[in-house]
Write a protein that holds these residues in place. Structure first.
Motif, PDB file in Angstrom:
ATOM      1  N   LEU A 192       0.676  -1.578   0.401  1.00 22.97           N
ATOM      2  CA  LEU A 192      -0.083   0.202   0.330  1.00 22.97           C
ATOM      3  C   LEU A 192       0.932   1.220  -0.359  1.00 22.97           C
ATOM      4  O   LEU A 192       0.280   2.188  -0.812  1.00 22.97           O
ATOM      5  N   ALA A 193       1.962   1.143   0.609  1.00 23.25           N
ATOM      6  CA  ALA A 193       3.206   2.506   0.746  1.00 23.25           C
ATOM      7  C   ALA A 193       3.740   2.518  -0.658  1.00 23.25           C
ATOM      8  O   ALA A 193       3.901   3.650  -1.463  1.00 23.25           O
ATOM      9  N   LEU A 194       3.610   1.557  -1.623  1.00 20.60           N
ATOM     10  CA  LEU A 194       4.408   1.395  -2.712  1.00 20.60           C
ATOM     11  C   LEU A 194       3.350   1.817  -3.766  1.00 20.60           C
ATOM     12  O   LEU A 194       3.371   2.094  -4.956  1.00 20.60           O
ATOM     13  N   ALA A 195       2.010   2.257  -3.783  1.00 23.30           N
ATOM     14  CA  ALA A 195       1.095   2.015  -4.740  1.00 23.30           C
ATOM     15  C   ALA A 195       0.886   3.344  -5.383  1.00 23.30           C
ATOM     16  O   ALA A 195       0.944   3.957  -5.052  1.00 23.30           O
ATOM     17  N   ASP A 196       0.751   3.369  -6.023  1.00 22.58           N
ATOM     18  CA  ASP A 196       0.072   4.458  -7.122  1.00 22.58           C
ATOM     19  C   ASP A 196      -1.086   5.278  -6.674  1.00 22.58           C
ATOM     20  O   ASP A 196      -1.882   4.713  -7.194  1.00 22.58           O
ATOM     21  N   SER A 197      -0.720   6.162  -6.217  1.00 28.68           N
ATOM     22  CA  SER A 197      -2.226   6.819  -5.682  1.00 28.68           C
ATOM     23  C   SER A 197      -2.948   7.373  -6.838  1.00 28.68           C
ATOM     24  O   SER A 197      -3.454   7.814  -6.835  1.00 28.68           O
ATOM     25  N   ALA A 198      -1.380   8.250  -7.872  1.00 23.96           N
ATOM     26  CA  ALA A 198      -2.081   8.608  -9.299  1.00 23.96           C
ATOM     27  C   ALA A 198      -2.941   7.838 -10.159  1.00 23.96           C
ATOM     28  O   ALA A 198      -4.108   7.712 -10.842  1.00 23.96           O
ATOM     29  N   VAL A 199      -3.254   6.601  -9.756  1.00 23.46           N
ATOM     30  CA  VAL A 199      -3.591   5.903 -10.818  1.00 23.46           C
ATOM     31  C   VAL A 199      -4.715   4.739 -10.193  1.00 23.46           C
ATOM     32  O   VAL A 199      -5.940   4.561 -10.368  1.00 23.46           O
ATOM     33  N   VAL A 200      -4.852   4.397  -8.796  1.00 20.51           N
ATOM     34  CA  VAL A 200      -5.347   3.254  -8.136  1.00 20.51           C
ATOM     35  C   VAL A 200      -6.529   4.618  -6.781  1.00 20.51           C
ATOM     36  O   VAL A 200      -5.739   5.127  -6.172  1.00 20.51           O
ATOM     37  N   PRO A 201      -7.303   4.325  -7.027  1.00 19.83           N
ATOM     38  CA  PRO A 201      -8.979   4.825  -6.747  1.00 19.83           C
ATOM     39  C   PRO A 201      -8.742   5.287  -5.062  1.00 19.83           C
ATOM     40  O   PRO A 201      -8.547   4.102  -4.213  1.00 19.83           O
ATOM     41  N   ARG A 202      -8.430   6.611  -4.100  1.00 21.80           N
ATOM     42  CA  ARG A 202      -8.462   5.892  -2.455  1.00 21.80           C
ATOM     43  C   ARG A 202      -9.084   5.352  -2.002  1.00 21.80           C
ATOM     44  O   ARG A 202      -8.636   4.259  -0.757  1.00 21.80           O
ATOM     45  N   ASN A 203     -10.670   4.991  -2.852  1.00 25.47           N
ATOM     46  CA  ASN A 203     -11.714   3.463  -1.615  1.00 25.47           C
ATOM     47  C   ASN A 203     -10.972   2.558  -1.785  1.00 25.47           C
ATOM     48  O   ASN A 203     -11.192   1.559  -1.213  1.00 25.47           O
ATOM     49  N   VAL A 204      -9.690   1.962  -3.372  1.00 23.97           N
ATOM     50  CA  VAL A 204      -9.347   1.064  -3.324  1.00 23.97           C
ATOM     51  C   VAL A 204      -8.090   0.617  -1.800  1.00 23.97           C
ATOM     52  O   VAL A 204      -8.053  -0.387  -1.490  1.00 23.97           O
ATOM     53  N   LEU A 205      -7.376   1.233  -2.125  1.00 27.80           N
ATOM     54  CA  LEU A 205      -6.335   1.646  -0.906  1.00 27.80           C
ATOM     55  C   LEU A 205      -6.875   1.507   0.756  1.00 27.80           C
ATOM     56  O   LEU A 205      -6.107   0.729   1.577  1.00 27.80           O
ATOM     57  N   ASP A 206      -8.171   2.575   0.637  1.00 24.92           N
ATOM     58  CA  ASP A 206      -8.964   2.428   1.969  1.00 24.92           C
ATOM     59  C   ASP A 206      -9.500   0.522   2.677  1.00 24.92           C
ATOM     60  O   ASP A 206      -9.328   0.101   3.352  1.00 24.92           O
ATOM     61  N   PHE A 207      -9.776   0.071   1.321  1.00 25.13           N
ATOM     62  CA  PHE A 207     -10.730  -1.178   0.990  1.00 25.13           C
ATOM     63  C   PHE A 207      -9.655  -1.974   1.647  1.00 25.13           C
ATOM     64  O   PHE A 207      -9.720  -2.622   3.068  1.00 25.13           O
ATOM     65  N   CYS A 208      -8.357  -1.698   1.061  1.00 23.71           N
ATOM     66  CA  CYS A 208      -7.035  -2.777   1.469  1.00 23.71           C
ATOM     67  C   CYS A 208      -6.913  -2.542   3.548  1.00 23.71           C
ATOM     68  O   CYS A 208      -5.823  -3.461   3.782  1.00 23.71           O
ATOM     69  N   ALA A 209      -6.869  -1.344   3.128  1.00 23.82           N
ATOM     70  CA  ALA A 209      -6.192  -1.341   4.904  1.00 23.82           C
ATOM     71  C   ALA A 209      -7.434  -0.977   6.059  1.00 23.82           C
ATOM     72  O   ALA A 209      -7.454  -1.074   7.224  1.00 23.82           O
ATOM     73  N   ARG A 210      -8.539  -0.945   5.205  1.00 22.46           N
ATOM     74  CA  ARG A 210     -10.010  -1.591   6.530  1.00 22.46           C
ATOM     75  C   ARG A 210     -10.136  -2.499   7.393  1.00 22.46           C
ATOM     76  O   ARG A 210      -9.208  -3.942   6.808  1.00 22.46           O
ATOM     77  N   ARG A 211     -10.043  -2.252   8.196  1.00 25.06           N
ATOM     78  CA  ARG A 211      -9.958  -3.255   9.133  1.00 25.06           C
ATOM     79  C   ARG A 211     -11.630  -3.352   9.776  1.00 25.06           C
ATOM     80  O   ARG A 211     -12.289  -2.496  10.212  1.00 25.06           O
ATOM     81  N   TRP A 213     -19.222  -1.857  -3.358  1.00 24.28           N
ATOM     82  CA  TRP A 213     -18.453  -1.790  -4.130  1.00 24.28           C
ATOM     83  C   TRP A 213     -19.083  -1.061  -5.262  1.00 24.28           C
ATOM     84  O   TRP A 213     -18.254  -0.729  -6.604  1.00 24.28           O
ATOM     85  N   ALA A 214     -20.050   0.059  -5.247  1.00 23.28           N
ATOM     86  CA  ALA A 214     -20.236   0.502  -5.692  1.00 23.28           C
ATOM     87  C   ALA A 214     -20.030   1.610  -6.730  1.00 23.28           C
ATOM     88  O   ALA A 214     -20.052   1.631  -7.384  1.00 23.28           O
ATOM     89  N   ALA A 215     -19.199   2.453  -5.740  1.00 18.49           N
ATOM     90  CA  ALA A 215     -18.219   3.567  -5.605  1.00 18.49           C
ATOM     91  C   ALA A 215     -16.410   3.215  -6.410  1.00 18.49           C
ATOM     92  O   ALA A 215     -15.915   3.886  -7.093  1.00 18.49           O
ATOM     93  N   MET A 216     -17.038   1.363  -6.952  1.00 18.38           N
ATOM     94  CA  MET A 216     -15.144   1.005  -6.414  1.00 18.38           C
ATOM     95  C   MET A 216     -15.201   0.514  -8.320  1.00 18.38           C
ATOM     96  O   MET A 216     -16.088  -0.032  -8.873  1.00 18.38           O
TER      97      MET A 216
END
Length: 410
Positions: free
Chosen positions: A84-103, A128-131
């Protein structure tokens, strides 16, 4: 240079370069784990997309413990964190990164929480609606991989969704990290490489100075005595009967891909982070010392600034000695200059165990490992390294013929 012939400060480092090409940047290989390197990892992507992060998979606490108990698998939490630290945030939507970090919540009925996980596998779940479907479909698929194998009594409290997804892919691919890490590195457009140092399900252990033993990475924050040596074992933490059946040390093989990256490194770094559980733990597999010694590149140690509860009074000289000793368990004939060249410190803002007095400097020089001075530590917080200054300090040490990152040329 100052009166001791040492470079001081970021002013001596090259400025950011207009037109640099990070895709052609240097291969910096880190022995790492935990979160200490997260901010530096993100910052390095400005300069290179070729950093390599060899991660310790021996964590035995938190939600990782539930996965390890259920599947006897290596820990994936630090791997997920670094991806997640190395993910390209210019390409990967924020809600995808938030999902992977969610607990999931840390409290509540376990069966109700397991039901929440099952609901996530359904296309109609509102998350999944906005992803974008290219991301949503991949995450749902790997969640299903996990759910197909989830034990009925799996403990879901504080479970990281990203961890469950990686675990699902690992189990689906017959306990092989390669395919799932390759897939998610592409999906997240990771600007670097993340690999576990070894593929076996093992636990970190220590022999203390009084001969007693401690098993489980999560227990190192409770150290009450200095560590004599580290080792890996198949025995689980707090295993019943451990007093009758002592923990047997083992040395798993270094992951083949990790060996290849070490041999082709532009520089190897033992970075800041919990000294035993994030750094030295990575030196224990068979083949690490030999591959480090064979690599024709710079080897740099960046010690922790501030307090590291694992050190228990171990001075900088002692830390260097521990690094070299654990590397030489695999490469007994290796010379110091084949294993470590410099200790990179910030004497102005940093705070190091045992200090940086003349006796420390002389002892390190006698060991063949001189100190090198750079501004890296936050002036207002000696516990933290500044990511930009630290990245530039590392890059500034590379040989001129290896600095395509500086010229912006291949």
């Amino acid at each position: 240079m100052n009166s001791n012939g040492q470079n001081r400060g970021a002013a001596s480092l090259p400025p950011p370069v207009s037109g640099l090409i990070p895709a052609l940047g240097p291969r910096l290989v880190f022995f790492t784990g935990g979160t200490a390197l997260r901010d530096l990892s993100r910052q390095l992507t400005r300069y290179t997309h070729n950093s390599v992060h060899l991660i310790t998979p021996f964590d035995s606490g938190g939600s990782s413990a539930a996965l390890r108990r259920a599947f006897a698998m290596p820990a994936v939490g630090d791997i997920r964190n670094r991806l997640l630290a190395l993910a390209d945030s210019a390409v990967v939507p924020r809600n995808v990164l938030d999902f992977c970090a969610r607990r999931l919540p840390g409290e509540g009925n376990a069966e109700a929480l397991r039901a929440q996980l099952r609901a996530l596998a359904a296309v109609e779940h509102p998350l999944w609606a906005a992803m974008p479907e290219i991301f949503a479909g991949a995450l749902r698929l790997h969640m299903r991989f996990f759910l197909e194998r989830m034990p009925r009594d799996f403990d879901p409290h504080l479970a990281s969704l990203g961890n469950l997804i990686l675990a699902g892919g690992y189990l689906h691919h017959k306990r092989n990290f390669g395919p799932v890490l390759a897939f998610f590195s592409r999906l997240l457009q990771a600007r670097g490489v993340v690999l576990p140092i070894a593929g076996e399900s093992l636990h970190l252990a220590a022999e203390l100075d009084d001969g007693s033993r401690l098993v489980g990475q999560h227990r190192f924050k409770e150290l009450t005595r200095p560590v004599r040596r580290l080792f890996l074992t198949v025995h689980e933490p707090d295993r019943a009967g451990s007093a009758v059946h002592p923990q047997t040390p083992c040395r798993p093989p270094l992951a083949p891909a990790a060996a290849a990256y070490l041999r082709s490194a532009g520089a190897i770094c033992y970075p800041m982070g919990s000294f035993y559980t994030s750094v030295l733990a990575n030196l224990l597999p068979q083949g690490v010392g030999r591959n480090v010694a064979a690599a024709k590149c710079l080897k740099i140690f960046i010690p922790n600034s501030g307090r590291d509860v694992e050190l228990h009074g171990l001075s900088l000289v002692g830390q260097v000695g521990m690094l070299l000793r654990h590397l030489r368990e695999d490469a007994p004939e290796a010379r110091t200059e084949e294993l470590l060249h410099w200790v990179l410190v910030d004497s102005r803002n940093g705070r190091y165990e045992g200090g940086l007095g003349p006796e420390v400097r002389q002892a390190l020089a006698d060991m063949g490992v001189p100190l090198l001075e750079r501004d890296m530590v936050r002036e207002e917080d000696p516990q933290r390294h500044d990511p930009e200054l630290t990245a530039r300090a590392l890059l500034g040490l590379l040989p001129d013929d290896g600095r395509a990152w500086e010229q912006g040329l291949g």
